[in-house]
Design a protein around this motif. Structure first.
Motif, short mmCIF file in Angstrom:
data_model
loop_
_atom_site.label_atom_id
_atom_site.label_comp_id
_atom_site.label_asym_id
_atom_site.label_seq_id
_atom_site.Cartn_x
_atom_site.Cartn_y
_atom_site.Cartn_z
N ALA A 21 47.24 47.19 39.72
CA ALA A 21 48.21 46.64 40.68
C ALA A 21 47.58 45.51 41.48
CB ALA A 21 48.70 47.74 41.61
N ARG A 22 46.32 45.71 41.87
CA ARG A 22 45.64 44.66 42.64
C ARG A 22 45.52 43.38 41.83
NH1 ARG A 22 39.92 45.25 45.95
NH2 ARG A 22 39.67 43.04 46.46
N THR A 23 45.13 43.50 40.57
CA THR A 23 44.98 42.31 39.71
C THR A 23 46.30 41.55 39.60
OG1 THR A 23 43.23 43.37 38.42
CG2 THR A 23 44.40 41.54 37.38
N GLN A 24 47.40 42.28 39.46
CA GLN A 24 48.71 41.63 39.34
C GLN A 24 49.12 40.96 40.65
OE1 GLN A 24 50.40 41.19 36.49
NE2 GLN A 24 48.71 42.21 35.44
N TRP A 25 48.84 41.61 41.78
CA TRP A 25 49.19 40.98 43.07
C TRP A 25 48.31 39.74 43.32
CZ3 TRP A 25 53.64 41.26 44.92
CH2 TRP A 25 54.37 42.45 44.97
N GLU A 26 47.05 39.79 42.89
CA GLU A 26 46.19 38.61 43.04
C GLU A 26 46.75 37.44 42.22
OE1 GLU A 26 41.86 40.80 43.86
OE2 GLU A 26 42.50 40.33 41.80
N SER A 27 47.27 37.73 41.04
CA SER A 27 47.88 36.67 40.22
C SER A 27 49.15 36.15 40.88
CB SER A 27 48.19 37.21 38.82
OG SER A 27 47.01 37.58 38.14
N ALA A 28 49.93 37.06 41.46
CA ALA A 28 51.16 36.64 42.14
C ALA A 28 50.84 35.76 43.34
CB ALA A 28 51.95 37.87 42.59
#
Length: 253
Positions: A21-28
């Motif tokens: 989830a953290r990786t996806q939010w960092e990309s967002a």
């Protein structure tokens, strides 16, 4: 792409996969920053901060929340500013530096009073009360707890009422004021029953049983633990063996 990353992040978070989830939010966040969408960037940073906080990466969470706060102040989002300040205060509590939380809570309190935001005021008064308990300022904490209760009642926040009564009861129990502790803990159980939150009800009843044991009222303590055991079995709670042991000891006396 930002929306796709956000969608994936929410799925991972729902499943408890925090790193993903953290990786996806960092990309967002990177996508929103590139697009210059301040409102969307603020939202993504807030979510990233929440995940970092859950992972106990408090410094990264604080960096996210501070950037969110800067954006909200520029945008004039006063209501949102107050809640971000609460998040920053909560981070300090989680990071083991609760004394640094108070200024954030007090600034949030000033904003929420101006907005007459009763739900938020209830949360902040509760958080301040817990900090005052940690500092040993019991009478101040009592006042803050009662202010929290008043705000919870205005908006009908049953969960807030249950939690505040629970924490206030624990405070009174630990300070030796068993009469006020009993009253608060009984109120907490009533609200948890209304909410149907039986595991939380069991946690309060364990403390209430300890209160009755201290008074040598084994009958009342036993009744509390009997109810707790029913909840333990229904939900498979890990405290079940210890609760059964306590009840067995009571029945032997």
């Amino acid at each position: 792409m930002s929306d796709e990353h956000k969608h994936r992040a929410r799925i991972f978070l729902h499943r408890g996969h925090l790193s993903e989830a953290r990786t996806q939010w960092e990309s967002a966040v990177a996508d929103d920053r590139a697009c210059g969408e301040r409102a969307q960037l603020s939202d993504s940073l807030g979510n990233l901060g929440n995940v970092c906080a859950l992972m106990e990466d408090f410094s990264s969470a604080a960096a996210c929340y501070r950037e969110v706060l800067d954006i909200q102040r520029v945008e004039g989002s006063t209501h949102a500013v107050a809640y971000t300040l609460v998040n920053l205060g909560n981070l300090h509590v989680g990071a083991g530096t609760p004394e640094k939380a108070t200024p954030y809570y007090l600034e949030a309190l000033d904003i929420l009073r101006r907005l007459n935001e009763q739900r938020g005021l209830g949360i902040v008064h509760h958080n301040l009360a817990l900090q005052q308990v940690r500092e040993g300022s019991v009478e101040q904490a009592v006042q803050s707890f009662h202010q929290a209760l008043d705000c919870h009642r205005v908006v009908g926040n049953e969960e807030g009422l249950a939690l505040t009564y629970s924490h206030m009861g624990k405070m009174f129990f630990e300070s030796g004021d068993l009469t006020r502790a009993e009253r608060c803990l009984n109120n907490a159980t009533e609200h948890y029953i209304k909410l149907g939150q039986e595991p939380a009800e069991a946690a309060v009843l364990r403390l209430l049983a300890a209160l009755y044991e201290r008074r040598q009222d084994n009958i009342s303590a036993g009744r509390c633990l009997e109810r707790v055991l029913l909840i333990d079995r229904r939900y498979g709670l890990h405290e079940g063996d210890e609760d059964a042991r306590r009840l067995a000891l009571l029945r032997e006396t």
